[in-house]
Design a protein around this motif. Structure first.
Motif, PDB file in Angstrom:
ATOM      1  N   TYR A 235       0.817  -1.206   0.000  1.00  0.00           N
ATOM      2  CA  TYR A 235       0.000   0.000   0.000  1.00  0.00           C
ATOM      3  C   TYR A 235       0.857   1.264   0.000  1.00  0.00           C
ATOM      4  O   TYR A 235       1.860   1.354   0.710  1.00  0.00           O
ATOM      5  N   ASP A 236       0.424   2.226  -0.806  1.00  0.00           N
ATOM      6  CA  ASP A 236       1.198   3.449  -1.014  1.00  0.00           C
ATOM      7  C   ASP A 236       0.840   4.551  -0.023  1.00  0.00           C
ATOM      8  O   ASP A 236       1.706   5.320   0.393  1.00  0.00           O
ATOM      9  N   TYR A 237      -0.427   4.668   0.294  1.00  0.00           N
ATOM     10  CA  TYR A 237      -0.908   5.752   1.150  1.00  0.00           C
ATOM     11  C   TYR A 237      -1.675   5.178   2.337  1.00  0.00           C
ATOM     12  O   TYR A 237      -2.402   4.186   2.191  1.00  0.00           O
ATOM     13  N   TRP A 238      -1.531   5.860   3.473  1.00  0.00           N
ATOM     14  CA  TRP A 238      -2.177   5.418   4.714  1.00  0.00           C
ATOM     15  C   TRP A 238      -2.889   6.576   5.405  1.00  0.00           C
ATOM     16  O   TRP A 238      -2.397   7.720   5.375  1.00  0.00           O
ATOM     17  N   GLY A 239      -4.018   6.251   6.019  1.00  0.00           N
ATOM     18  CA  GLY A 239      -4.716   7.214   6.849  1.00  0.00           C
ATOM     19  C   GLY A 239      -4.161   7.215   8.258  1.00  0.00           C
ATOM     20  O   GLY A 239      -3.296   6.411   8.605  1.00  0.00           O
ATOM     21  N   GLN A 240      -4.710   8.090   9.086  1.00  0.00           N
ATOM     22  CA  GLN A 240      -4.154   8.293  10.420  1.00  0.00           C
ATOM     23  C   GLN A 240      -4.725   7.345  11.462  1.00  0.00           C
ATOM     24  O   GLN A 240      -4.187   7.252  12.547  1.00  0.00           O
ATOM     25  N   GLY A 241      -5.783   6.638  11.143  1.00  0.00           N
ATOM     26  CA  GLY A 241      -6.356   5.683  12.087  1.00  0.00           C
ATOM     27  C   GLY A 241      -7.534   6.250  12.858  1.00  0.00           C
ATOM     28  O   GLY A 241      -7.592   7.444  13.155  1.00  0.00           O
ATOM     29  N   THR A 242      -8.472   5.360  13.167  1.00  0.00           N
ATOM     30  CA  THR A 242      -9.619   5.722  13.997  1.00  0.00           C
ATOM     31  C   THR A 242      -9.839   4.592  15.006  1.00  0.00           C
ATOM     32  O   THR A 242      -9.773   3.416  14.645  1.00  0.00           O
ATOM     33  N   LEU A 243     -10.075   4.956  16.254  1.00  0.00           N
ATOM     34  CA  LEU A 243     -10.150   3.969  17.332  1.00  0.00           C
ATOM     35  C   LEU A 243     -11.549   3.390  17.448  1.00  0.00           C
ATOM     36  O   LEU A 243     -12.538   4.125  17.541  1.00  0.00           O
ATOM     37  N   VAL A 244     -11.610   2.079  17.468  1.00  0.00           N
ATOM     38  CA  VAL A 244     -12.857   1.347  17.708  1.00  0.00           C
ATOM     39  C   VAL A 244     -12.703   0.587  19.019  1.00  0.00           C
ATOM     40  O   VAL A 244     -11.754  -0.182  19.182  1.00  0.00           O
ATOM     41  N   THR A 245     -13.623   0.821  19.929  1.00  0.00           N
ATOM     42  CA  THR A 245     -13.611   0.132  21.216  1.00  0.00           C
ATOM     43  C   THR A 245     -14.934  -0.603  21.391  1.00  0.00           C
ATOM     44  O   THR A 245     -16.000   0.016  21.324  1.00  0.00           O
ATOM     45  N   VAL A 246     -14.848  -1.914  21.599  1.00  0.00           N
ATOM     46  CA  VAL A 246     -16.048  -2.735  21.773  1.00  0.00           C
ATOM     47  C   VAL A 246     -16.063  -3.237  23.213  1.00  0.00           C
ATOM     48  O   VAL A 246     -15.161  -3.965  23.629  1.00  0.00           O
ATOM     49  N   SER A 247     -17.081  -2.851  23.938  1.00  0.00           N
ATOM     50  CA  SER A 247     -17.190  -3.264  25.335  1.00  0.00           C
ATOM     51  C   SER A 247     -18.000  -4.554  25.457  1.00  0.00           C
ATOM     52  O   SER A 247     -18.917  -4.796  24.675  1.00  0.00           O
ATOM     53  N   SER A 248     -17.653  -5.343  26.432  1.00  0.00           N
ATOM     54  CA  SER A 248     -18.336  -6.627  26.615  1.00  0.00           C
ATOM     55  C   SER A 248     -19.553  -6.491  27.515  1.00  0.00           C
ATOM     56  O   SER A 248     -19.779  -5.467  28.127  1.00  0.00           O
TER      57      SER A 248
END
Length: 126
Positions: free
Chosen positions: A113-126
Motif C-alpha cells: 500500500y502506497d498511502y495510509w490514513g491516520q487511524g480511527t479507534l474502535v472500542t467494543v465493550s463486553s
C-alpha cells in the motif's frame, strides 16, 4: 495526498459501526483500498480490501460474514461496515490505498500500500 478515516467510537458487543475513509489529493478509482487494524500491543493486521474495480473483496477470516467493505468513487471514499462487533475487534483501524493491483497479488500485504490514513479507534465493550 491524504486519507482521512472516521467513524470509530465506543460500542457494545453485538453492535455496529461504519468506518469511512475519505481520500483527497488523488482519485481512488484506480486504487485498491484496504482496511487494517492494530490491536493494543500487536502488529498491524489486515482486515479487508476491495479491488480497484470494486469487483472483488477480501477479508480476514475473523471478520468474514460480519464486516463489509465498499467504495464510492464519486465520493472518493471507502467504507467498512462492521456488524456483530466483538471485544476482540477493539483496535485502531487504518485505511490504505494501493495503485492498481498488488504486485505480489496479496491484498493483505501492508507493504503493497502506497498511502495510509491516520487511524480511527474502535472500542467494543463486553
Amino acid at each position: 495526498v491524504q486519507l482521512q478515516a472516521s467513524g470509530g467510537g465506543l460500542v457494545q458487543a453485538g453492535g455496529s459501526l461504519r468506518l469511512s475513509c475519505a481520500a483527497s489529493g488523488f482519485d481512488i478509482s484506480s486504487y485498491a483500498l484496504g482496511w487494517f487494524r492494530r490491536l493494543q500491543g500487536k502488529e498491524r493486521e489486515f482486515v479487508a480490501a476491495i479491488s480497484w474495480s470494486g469487483g472483488s473483496q477480501y477479508y480476514t477470516d475473523s471478520v468474514k460474514g460480519r464486516h463489509t467493505i465498499s467504495r464510492d468513487n464519486a465520493k472518493n471514499t471507502v467504507y467498512l461496515e462492521m456488524n456483530k462487533l466483538k471485544p476482540e475487534d477493539t483496535a485502531v483501524y487504518y485505511c490504505a490505498a494501493n495503485h492498481g493491483v498488488p504486485s505480489s497479488g496479496r491484498y493483505s500485504d501492508d507493504l503493497e500500500y502506497d498511502y495510509w490514513g491516520q487511524g480511527t479507534l474502535v472500542t467494543v465493550s463486553s
